[in-house]
Design a protein around this motif. Sequence first.
Motif, PDB file in Angstrom:
ATOM      1  N   ARG A  97     -24.603 -31.754  28.595  1.00  0.00           N
ATOM      2  CA  ARG A  97     -24.994 -31.005  27.385  1.00  0.00           C
ATOM      3  C   ARG A  97     -24.291 -31.702  26.216  1.00  0.00           C
ATOM      4  O   ARG A  97     -23.069 -31.637  26.104  1.00  0.00           O
ATOM      5  N   VAL A  98     -25.069 -32.383  25.374  1.00  0.00           N
ATOM      6  CA  VAL A  98     -24.523 -33.345  24.423  1.00  0.00           C
ATOM      7  C   VAL A  98     -24.775 -32.891  22.992  1.00  0.00           C
ATOM      8  O   VAL A  98     -25.922 -32.578  22.620  1.00  0.00           O
ATOM      9  N   ARG A  99     -23.723 -32.867  22.196  1.00  0.00           N
ATOM     10  CA  ARG A  99     -23.845 -32.510  20.774  1.00  0.00           C
ATOM     11  C   ARG A  99     -22.870 -33.365  19.974  1.00  0.00           C
ATOM     12  O   ARG A  99     -22.140 -34.182  20.531  1.00  0.00           O
ATOM     13  N   SER A 100     -22.869 -33.171  18.661  1.00  0.00           N
ATOM     14  CA  SER A 100     -21.959 -33.906  17.798  1.00  0.00           C
ATOM     15  C   SER A 100     -21.191 -32.946  16.910  1.00  0.00           C
ATOM     16  O   SER A 100     -21.723 -31.901  16.505  1.00  0.00           O
ATOM     17  N   GLY A 101     -19.953 -33.299  16.605  1.00  0.00           N
ATOM     18  CA  GLY A 101     -19.142 -32.506  15.688  1.00  0.00           C
ATOM     19  C   GLY A 101     -19.257 -32.995  14.250  1.00  0.00           C
ATOM     20  O   GLY A 101     -18.688 -32.388  13.345  1.00  0.00           O
ATOM     21  N   ASP A 102     -20.010 -34.075  14.027  1.00  0.00           N
ATOM     22  CA  ASP A 102     -20.130 -34.583  12.651  1.00  0.00           C
ATOM     23  C   ASP A 102     -21.480 -35.270  12.414  1.00  0.00           C
ATOM     24  O   ASP A 102     -22.431 -34.614  12.034  1.00  0.00           O
TER      25      ASP A 102
ATOM     26  N   VAL B  52     -21.555 -30.952  32.463  1.00  0.00           N
ATOM     27  CA  VAL B  52     -20.552 -31.689  31.687  1.00  0.00           C
ATOM     28  C   VAL B  52     -20.858 -31.482  30.206  1.00  0.00           C
ATOM     29  O   VAL B  52     -21.967 -31.764  29.753  1.00  0.00           O
ATOM     30  N   GLU B  53     -19.875 -30.962  29.491  1.00  0.00           N
ATOM     31  CA  GLU B  53     -20.028 -30.735  28.050  1.00  0.00           C
ATOM     32  C   GLU B  53     -19.530 -31.971  27.305  1.00  0.00           C
ATOM     33  O   GLU B  53     -18.411 -32.437  27.551  1.00  0.00           O
ATOM     34  N   VAL B  54     -20.365 -32.499  26.406  1.00  0.00           N
ATOM     35  CA  VAL B  54     -20.023 -33.726  25.679  1.00  0.00           C
ATOM     36  C   VAL B  54     -20.154 -33.474  24.185  1.00  0.00           C
ATOM     37  O   VAL B  54     -21.177 -32.952  23.726  1.00  0.00           O
TER      38      VAL B  54
ATOM     39  N   THR C 240     -28.142 -29.206  20.713  1.00  0.00           N
ATOM     40  CA  THR C 240     -27.638 -29.646  22.018  1.00  0.00           C
ATOM     41  C   THR C 240     -28.757 -30.333  22.779  1.00  0.00           C
ATOM     42  O   THR C 240     -29.780 -29.712  23.087  1.00  0.00           O
ATOM     43  N   ASN C 241     -28.573 -31.614  23.031  1.00  0.00           N
ATOM     44  CA  ASN C 241     -29.516 -32.357  23.858  1.00  0.00           C
ATOM     45  C   ASN C 241     -29.035 -32.319  25.300  1.00  0.00           C
ATOM     46  O   ASN C 241     -27.829 -32.324  25.562  1.00  0.00           O
ATOM     47  N   THR C 242     -29.980 -32.279  26.219  1.00  0.00           N
ATOM     48  CA  THR C 242     -29.598 -32.265  27.618  1.00  0.00           C
ATOM     49  C   THR C 242     -30.091 -33.541  28.307  1.00  0.00           C
ATOM     50  O   THR C 242     -31.129 -34.100  27.956  1.00  0.00           O
ATOM     51  N   LEU C 243     -29.299 -33.963  29.252  1.00  0.00           N
ATOM     52  CA  LEU C 243     -29.592 -35.168  30.023  1.00  0.00           C
ATOM     53  C   LEU C 243     -29.214 -34.878  31.471  1.00  0.00           C
ATOM     54  O   LEU C 243     -28.095 -34.427  31.730  1.00  0.00           O
TER      55      LEU C 243
ATOM     56  N   TRP D  87     -13.977 -40.930  15.708  1.00  0.00           N
ATOM     57  CA  TRP D  87     -14.740 -41.819  16.573  1.00  0.00           C
ATOM     58  C   TRP D  87     -14.190 -41.685  17.973  1.00  0.00           C
ATOM     59  O   TRP D  87     -13.374 -42.475  18.427  1.00  0.00           O
ATOM     60  N   ARG D  88     -14.655 -40.681  18.645  1.00  0.00           N
ATOM     61  CA  ARG D  88     -14.195 -40.414  20.016  1.00  0.00           C
ATOM     62  C   ARG D  88     -15.204 -39.508  20.691  1.00  0.00           C
ATOM     63  O   ARG D  88     -16.076 -38.913  20.038  1.00  0.00           O
ATOM     64  N   TRP D  89     -15.070 -39.407  22.010  1.00  0.00           N
ATOM     65  CA  TRP D  89     -15.885 -38.485  22.795  1.00  0.00           C
ATOM     66  C   TRP D  89     -14.998 -37.432  23.419  1.00  0.00           C
ATOM     67  O   TRP D  89     -13.913 -37.744  23.917  1.00  0.00           O
ATOM     68  N   GLU D  90     -15.449 -36.208  23.399  1.00  0.00           N
ATOM     69  CA  GLU D  90     -14.852 -35.165  24.241  1.00  0.00           C
ATOM     70  C   GLU D  90     -15.800 -34.947  25.407  1.00  0.00           C
ATOM     71  O   GLU D  90     -16.980 -34.614  25.190  1.00  0.00           O
ATOM     72  N   ILE D  91     -15.313 -35.135  26.622  1.00  0.00           N
ATOM     73  CA  ILE D  91     -16.130 -35.033  27.822  1.00  0.00           C
ATOM     74  C   ILE D  91     -15.402 -34.134  28.812  1.00  0.00           C
ATOM     75  O   ILE D  91     -14.293 -34.456  29.241  1.00  0.00           O
ATOM     76  N   ALA D  92     -16.001 -32.991  29.137  1.00  0.00           N
ATOM     77  CA  ALA D  92     -15.320 -32.046  30.005  1.00  0.00           C
ATOM     78  C   ALA D  92     -16.300 -31.417  31.003  1.00  0.00           C
ATOM     79  O   ALA D  92     -17.245 -30.765  30.566  1.00  0.00           O
ATOM     80  N   PRO D  93     -16.049 -31.604  32.304  1.00  0.00           N
ATOM     81  CA  PRO D  93     -14.987 -32.457  32.871  1.00  0.00           C
ATOM     82  C   PRO D  93     -15.417 -33.914  32.831  1.00  0.00           C
ATOM     83  O   PRO D  93     -16.598 -34.205  32.703  1.00  0.00           O
TER      84      PRO D  93
END
Length: 109
Positions: free
Chosen positions: A42-47, A17-19, A72-75, A24-30
């Motif tokens: 796989r978690v990152r930030s756009g800002d 799952v890419e996050v 990219t942090n992984t969980l 102020w929102r999350w993109e989570i796919a799927p």
Amino acid sequence: PYLNAQAAAGTAGEQVVEVTGYQWRWEIAPAEVRVGTPVLFRVRSGDVNHGFGIYHTDLRLVAQVQSMPGYTNTLRHTFDRAGTYRILCMEYCGTAHHGMISDLRVLER
Ligand code: CUA
């Protein structure tokens, strides 16, 4: 739950799952995963820095990891109960921090 880049590539049978966090929102796919199969987030930030927190419907914290720009942090987590989990931001990131709410559906296997 922090892993190196090689481990973050994912293994066979994992759900990836890419996050991405944004003010102020999350993109989570799927945004849907299955009970009983390991999930690699796989978690990152756009800002700016955010905190990716997964809460069960009873608001119990299930898992968390930092959402950081340029990294990219992984969980990894395996869900044992189906339901609609809530994603909340766990780090103050500006005026609408409290509005960074999203859903993750965990389906029966
Ligand atoms: Cu994003 Cu607080």
